[in-house]
Design a protein around this motif. Sequence first.
Motif, PDB file in Angstrom:
ATOM      1  N   ALA A  87      31.461-103.107  20.113  1.00 28.59           N
ATOM      2  CA  ALA A  87      30.496-104.169  20.520  1.00 28.59           C
ATOM      3  C   ALA A  87      31.631-105.481  21.154  1.00 28.59           C
ATOM      4  CB  ALA A  87      29.775-104.932  19.468  1.00 28.59           C
ATOM      5  N   LYS A  88      32.448-105.864  20.528  1.00 26.94           N
ATOM      6  CA  LYS A  88      33.453-106.554  20.929  1.00 26.94           C
ATOM      7  C   LYS A  88      34.163-106.417  22.392  1.00 26.94           C
ATOM      8  CE  LYS A  88      34.875-108.712  16.589  1.00 26.94           C
ATOM      9  NZ  LYS A  88      35.936-108.835  15.391  1.00 26.94           N
ATOM     10  N   ARG A  89      34.547-105.232  22.381  1.00 28.44           N
ATOM     11  CA  ARG A  89      35.201-104.856  23.594  1.00 28.44           C
ATOM     12  C   ARG A  89      34.174-104.726  24.990  1.00 28.44           C
ATOM     13  NH1 ARG A  89      37.375-100.756  20.354  1.00 28.44           N
ATOM     14  NH2 ARG A  89      36.117 -99.150  21.212  1.00 28.44           N
TER      15      ARG A  89
ATOM     16  N   ASP B 262      25.503-116.604  21.071  1.00 26.66           N
ATOM     17  CA  ASP B 262      25.827-115.309  20.485  1.00 26.66           C
ATOM     18  C   ASP B 262      25.207-115.269  19.186  1.00 26.66           C
ATOM     19  OD1 ASP B 262      27.738-114.384  22.419  1.00 26.66           O
ATOM     20  OD2 ASP B 262      29.427-115.641  21.559  1.00 26.66           O
ATOM     21  N   LEU B 263      24.778-113.938  18.736  1.00 26.41           N
ATOM     22  CA  LEU B 263      24.227-113.869  17.328  1.00 26.41           C
ATOM     23  C   LEU B 263      24.765-112.543  16.936  1.00 26.41           C
ATOM     24  CD1 LEU B 263      22.542-114.244  14.817  1.00 26.41           C
ATOM     25  CD2 LEU B 263      20.668-113.006  16.169  1.00 26.41           C
TER      26      LEU B 263
ATOM     27  N   TRP C 270      23.441-106.305  24.626  1.00 25.37           N
ATOM     28  CA  TRP C 270      23.055-106.188  23.090  1.00 25.37           C
ATOM     29  C   TRP C 270      23.495-105.059  22.860  1.00 25.37           C
ATOM     30  CZ3 TRP C 270      17.361-108.216  22.947  1.00 25.37           C
ATOM     31  CH2 TRP C 270      17.271-109.661  23.336  1.00 25.37           C
ATOM     32  N   CYS C 271      24.047-104.902  21.302  1.00 27.70           N
ATOM     33  CA  CYS C 271      24.624-103.834  20.443  1.00 27.70           C
ATOM     34  C   CYS C 271      23.765-103.760  19.256  1.00 27.70           C
ATOM     35  CB  CYS C 271      26.017-103.543  20.268  1.00 27.70           C
ATOM     36  SG  CYS C 271      26.885-103.527  21.801  1.00 27.70           S
TER      37      CYS C 271
ATOM     38  N   VAL D  80      24.368-105.954  14.496  1.00 31.10           N
ATOM     39  CA  VAL D  80      23.608-106.641  15.429  1.00 31.10           C
ATOM     40  C   VAL D  80      24.739-107.496  16.178  1.00 31.10           C
ATOM     41  CG1 VAL D  80      21.685-108.129  15.889  1.00 31.10           C
ATOM     42  CG2 VAL D  80      21.468-106.514  14.055  1.00 31.10           C
ATOM     43  N   ASP D  81      24.536-107.556  17.578  1.00 31.84           N
ATOM     44  CA  ASP D  81      25.649-108.093  18.151  1.00 31.84           C
ATOM     45  C   ASP D  81      24.706-108.414  19.415  1.00 31.84           C
ATOM     46  OD1 ASP D  81      27.966-109.669  18.971  1.00 31.84           O
ATOM     47  OD2 ASP D  81      28.174-107.829  20.141  1.00 31.84           O
TER      48      ASP D  81
END
Length: 173
Positions: free
Chosen positions: A95-97, A118-119, A155-156, A136-137
């Motif tokens: 998710a970060k990448r 961001d959430l 969204w991921c 949840v990203d």
Amino acid sequence: MKRNWIWPLLLGLLIGVVVALVLFEWLERSVQPKGTALLRGFSFADVATNAGGTDWEVLEDKVYEPFPSLGRATRIARRMVAHATLPGEEQEKFAKRFRLAVSEALASHDAVIKGQFDLNRSSAHVVNGSPVQSLVDLPRFYYAIGDIHGVADAWCIGEGGGLTVIVSLIEGP
């Protein structure tokens, strides 16, 4: 004899109103946003590969043209939805990448990021005696390309061993 001019006048008014409505509808359609190269050329496969891709099943990749205006300026939108099997411990790293890869994709199309919200939330819980991780990203990027303004969601959403990615691009004047 004096009333003979009323019927041609009413017929002329009726024809004028119909022509005006047809012309207005045609002009409204011709003003529809066409979408920037970012919206049309965004490649989910490239972004996912840059983020450390895996075997993605693309469930949807659709352009909504025109996007319902809801009383605002006419817009165009594109939504991509994909799903992959990814171990719970790898989901947060991906998710970060992925967020970074989407940001780079925006920049590669000369999009200027005007804002970002961001959430993020990840948790672990036990289901039927087995530990399950959930993620949840939900980053949202506000961007501009020339005089076109847009919103990009990347969204991921993950639970257990499955990760669903939703990319949404909405553009308008």
